[in-house]
Enzyme design. Sequence first.
Site, mmCIF file in Angstrom:
data_model
loop_
_atom_site.group_PDB
_atom_site.id
_atom_site.type_symbol
_atom_site.label_atom_id
_atom_site.label_comp_id
_atom_site.label_asym_id
_atom_site.label_seq_id
_atom_site.Cartn_x
_atom_site.Cartn_y
_atom_site.Cartn_z
ATOM 1 N N LEU A 18 0.702 -1.149 0.055
ATOM 2 C CA LEU A 18 0.153 -0.215 -0.212
ATOM 3 C C LEU A 18 1.074 1.287 -0.002
ATOM 4 O O LEU A 18 0.475 2.371 -0.447
ATOM 5 C CB LEU A 18 -1.017 -0.093 1.153
ATOM 6 C CG LEU A 18 -2.091 -0.985 1.382
ATOM 7 C CD1 LEU A 18 -2.840 -0.967 2.545
ATOM 8 C CD2 LEU A 18 -2.967 -1.177 0.043
ATOM 9 N N GLY A 19 2.048 1.273 0.635
ATOM 10 C CA GLY A 19 2.897 2.425 0.616
ATOM 11 C C GLY A 19 4.172 1.931 1.520
ATOM 12 O O GLY A 19 4.157 1.108 2.055
ATOM 13 N N GLY A 22 8.562 6.117 6.687
ATOM 14 C CA GLY A 22 10.016 6.234 7.354
ATOM 15 C C GLY A 22 10.465 4.933 8.237
ATOM 16 O O GLY A 22 11.648 4.735 8.263
ATOM 17 N N ASP A 129 2.385 11.697 16.508
ATOM 18 C CA ASP A 129 2.544 12.373 15.216
ATOM 19 C C ASP A 129 1.152 12.663 14.654
ATOM 20 O O ASP A 129 0.826 12.088 13.523
ATOM 21 C CB ASP A 129 3.366 11.287 14.231
ATOM 22 C CG ASP A 129 3.476 11.805 12.928
ATOM 23 O OD1 ASP A 129 3.562 13.008 12.879
ATOM 24 O OD2 ASP A 129 3.644 11.131 11.972
#
Length: 460
Positions: A18-19, A22, A129
């Site tokens: 999917l991606g 980091g 985050d």
Amino acid sequence: MSEPDGEHLGPYRLLSPLGSGGFGEVHLALDPEGRTVAVKVLHPHVAADASALTRLEREVETMRLVEGPYVAEVLDASMSGERPYLVTRYVQGRPLSVVPVPVTDLRRLAKGLAQALTAIHDAGVVHRDLKPANVMMAEGEPVVIDFGIASALDSLSVTASGAVVGTPGYLAPEVLEGQETGAPADVFSFAATLAYAATGRQPYGTGPLSAIAYRVVHHEPDLEGVPAWLEPLLRECLLRDPAARPTAAQICARLGVDTPSRGRHGVRGLSGTARRPTPSAMGAAGPAGPEPFPGALGPEPGAFLEAGGPSGGLGGVFAGGRRVEPTQGHADLHDLSTREWRPGRPTTDEARARHREKIRRRWVIGSGIFVALLAAAARTPLPEASLLLLASYSLIVVGDAAVALLSRGLFRIRRMVTDLSSVAGVVALWLVLSTLFSPFTLALFAGTALVVGVVFLLNA
């Protein structure tokens, strides 16, 4: 690090990437029961850091206590072996960072985020985050992803030297200044995220990362356009002094929502090998690792699937709001159910069985109506042919009912009822049609039904 389509990692079948963020690469995957989940496989440089891995293993124990409708729960994890990974609920939707803003139902978003933050903090976890890219909008409801991962992997050996994990403009001043941080930092990020949703602008502007960070520390936020009912709360949450900010529970009270109670499905400890997720929490998630600032900025992590693509199933893959071409293997996913699993929702195998049963039922009923028309049309000129048609149809359908009786299928009782009811219905329809209409009219009806059926099949 990409895994070929269909390969397994522990008990999970990896379907397609999917991606990549980091700290890891996110895969759409199936659990042993066929439910969709998101598996984040840690990058080799993260997996090689023993101290970071130990810290993450300790933090995952706590992260797995976070549950609620507005968070993407951590379902499973394995920190041993060559490829450590995390398993989270897969959320089908779009990040807040790419949906149209200002958000129409801002009050609903604010309440959902406040409840998510309370659930996270009640479990002793700090997100570190929180930003629009880590808030998935699923059917109008916000779902927070990636909580706790940034703080768990915030070590010099994992991030660039001197870097701060997170996204400028949504990080609290104490984080940017390298001070000790906790839950108040998430409250600051909560307010910055809501300010963006309310105005369509980042509250500390855009530009170089260092300039945004400077404005966060030294300037007041831009809250012009924020509704009057929300602006005072956001200003309090964006105060530079962490101690002056309200808690997540206080935010819930200010917004008029009950503080979510902590719920658990039992202790889900790490044993070095992956454990099965509990059914009550299974389904979907789209995690993505936070980006380092201001060190080397890798690909924006917030990867997700956009629903309703050209095929009507899975659409394009997005990463951090940027559309990228689907990777190899997405073409094979259109038949998969990627909706979030909830109690009472069928698994993939059950859904396929229901679909097959629906098609079979339509064929039985449709062919029965056609046979009744033909048999009624032939009753006067060709009575033997009329009876032969009825007998043939009845024998075939009764035989199918007998097979259903001997099988252990999910819908055997429903199948038997459908078959026997169809036989009785065809005979009754044959008697009514042959009594009310002439053979010529019935022949026209049968011909029309045949043409319609052929056209339907060709379109299908």
